[in-house]
Design an enzyme around this catalytic site. Structure first.
Site, mmCIF file in Angstrom:
data_model
loop_
_atom_site.group_PDB
_atom_site.id
_atom_site.type_symbol
_atom_site.label_atom_id
_atom_site.label_comp_id
_atom_site.label_asym_id
_atom_site.label_seq_id
_atom_site.Cartn_x
_atom_site.Cartn_y
_atom_site.Cartn_z
ATOM 1 N N ARG A 59 0.802 -1.221 0.000
ATOM 2 C CA ARG A 59 0.000 0.000 0.000
ATOM 3 C C ARG A 59 0.838 1.276 0.000
ATOM 4 N NH1 ARG A 59 -2.700 -4.031 1.871
ATOM 5 N NH2 ARG A 59 -0.664 -4.482 2.714
ATOM 6 N N THR A 60 1.767 1.385 0.942
ATOM 7 C CA THR A 60 2.508 2.639 1.113
ATOM 8 C C THR A 60 3.340 2.951 -0.127
ATOM 9 O OG1 THR A 60 2.627 2.017 3.439
ATOM 10 C CG2 THR A 60 3.990 3.868 2.747
ATOM 11 N N LYS A 87 25.330 -6.277 -1.114
ATOM 12 C CA LYS A 87 26.806 -6.391 -1.197
ATOM 13 C C LYS A 87 27.472 -5.627 -0.047
ATOM 14 C CE LYS A 87 26.273 -6.114 -6.185
ATOM 15 N NZ LYS A 87 26.417 -5.140 -7.271
ATOM 16 N N ARG A 109 11.153 3.752 3.722
ATOM 17 C CA ARG A 109 10.729 2.742 4.707
ATOM 18 C C ARG A 109 11.961 1.939 5.091
ATOM 19 N NH1 ARG A 109 5.596 -1.169 4.710
ATOM 20 N NH2 ARG A 109 4.732 0.849 5.287
ATOM 21 N N HIS A 137 4.732 5.626 11.674
ATOM 22 C CA HIS A 137 4.266 5.500 10.282
ATOM 23 C C HIS A 137 3.322 6.691 10.060
ATOM 24 C CE1 HIS A 137 3.089 3.979 6.503
ATOM 25 N NE2 HIS A 137 2.702 2.756 6.823
HETATM 26 N N1 CP Z 1 -0.384 -0.124 5.859
HETATM 27 C C1 CP Z 1 0.838 -0.349 5.335
HETATM 28 O O1 CP Z 1 1.834 0.294 5.683
HETATM 29 O O2 CP Z 1 0.842 -1.334 4.380
HETATM 30 P P1 CP Z 1 2.138 -1.756 3.544
HETATM 31 O O3 CP Z 1 3.092 -2.423 4.505
HETATM 32 O O4 CP Z 1 1.627 -2.708 2.492
HETATM 33 O O5 CP Z 1 2.737 -0.523 2.960
#
Ligand code: CP
Length: 307
Positions: A59-60, A87, A109, A137
């Site tokens: 999603r993100t 590496k 991320r 998040h």
């Molecule tokens: N909600 C969320 O962060 O989903 P993803 O890990 O798929 O990005």
């Protein structure tokens, strides 16, 4: 006020209530834009954005990429798997090599808490935290707040229960900050083993009984059990967890009010929530995903003004 108080989005903890209100109102305008036949605007035409994903995401990652493209930014996508990280290349070297290609903003991320803040101190680009380990998040919390406001009209005075694996959840922490700064009340609910030791110090209510949380709340945000972050047994079995904390239609109907049901995804169907509930009229799970694009457009647009 039409500008954010911060140059980066590292966490909701750093935002003011005014920042959050500005992002949500800007997202409302972008939601109108992306529902038009022509969904693209030229706002970030001269901006290059790198999406650095050192941890898996559906999603993100897709939502940021779509938001960037809707704003006409140039987009670079990087995933740690298949890169020179395998590496032995460090985070700073990876980021500096990408920045040498004249990147203005970095969406990252990373599995380690604090990685986004660390990067913001080392490189000269706007950093957006797309999830750092068990820490924060922020864009998930903003899209959750937007989705509650859209469904209930306001966040002020609303009661939100966050249920499940709280201790491993960056979504929970960012949601607590975002909801409190927006005037909502929060209850954290889950087994003692999945509750942070000093949860009450966050100014939230704590419950270990799902039925009690459902009686109390207007909104229940059901979290995934993050087995990939568990190094020991936190509960006897998934079946037992599901019996105690899994949301079924029977438990939902036992509350004589219509609750709003949320989940950040990915869902473990039949563990924290049944398919019957996840796909029901009470669920706004796919609205959360839809709203993620508008909210991320708002964040990128507002931060680009500070770049
Ligand atoms: N909600 C969320 O962060 O989903 P993803 O890990 O798929 O990005």
């Amino acid at each position: 006020m039409s500008q954010l108080s911060t140059r980066h989005l590292l966490g909701i903890r750093d935002l003011t209530s005014e920042d959050i209100a500005l992002i949500l109102s800007t997202a409302k305008q972008f939601k109108e834009v992306i529902n038009r036949p022509i969904k693209k605007v030229p706002s970030l035409r001269d901006i290059t954005i790198a999406n650095l994903f050192f941890e898996n995401s559906t999603r993100t990652k897709l939502s940021f990429e779509l938001a960037e493209k809707r704003l006409s930014a140039d987009v670079l996508n990087f995933s740690a798997s298949g890169s020179s990280v395998s590496k032995g290349e460090t985070l700073i070297d990876t980021a500096n090599n990408i920045l040498a290609m004249k990147v203005d903003m970095v969406v990252m991320r990373h599995p380690h808490p604090g990685a986004a803040e660390f990067l913001s101190q080392k490189i000269d680009a706007t950093i957006i935290n797309a999830g750092d380990g068990t820490h924060e998040h922020p864009t998930q919390a903003l899209l959750d707040a937007f989705s509650i406001e859209e469904r209930l009209g306001s966040l002020q005075g609303k009661k939100v229960a966050i249920v499940g694996d709280i201790v491993h959840s960056r979504v929970a922490l960012s949601n607590v900050f975002c909801l409190q700064k927006s005037g909502a009340e929060v209850m954290l609910c889950g087994p003692r083993t999945l509750m942070p030791k000093h949860a009450e110090s966050l100014g939230v209510q704590v419950s270990h009984h799902l039925e009690e949380a459902l009686e109390w709340c207007d909104v229940a945000n059901m979290l995934r059990v993050q087995q990939e972050r568990m190094d020991k047994g936190y509960f006897p079995s998934i079946r037992e967890y599901s019996m105690q904390y899994g949301l079924t239609m029977e438990k939902l109907k036992s509350v004589n009010r219509d609750l709003v049901i949320m989940h950040p995804g990915p869902i473990n169907r039949g563990v924290e929530i049944t398919s019957e509930v996840a796909d029901s009229e009470y669920s706004i799970i796919l609205h959360q995903v839809e709203n993620g694009v508008a909210v991320r457009m708002a964040v990128l647009y507002l931060l680009a003004q500070k770049a």
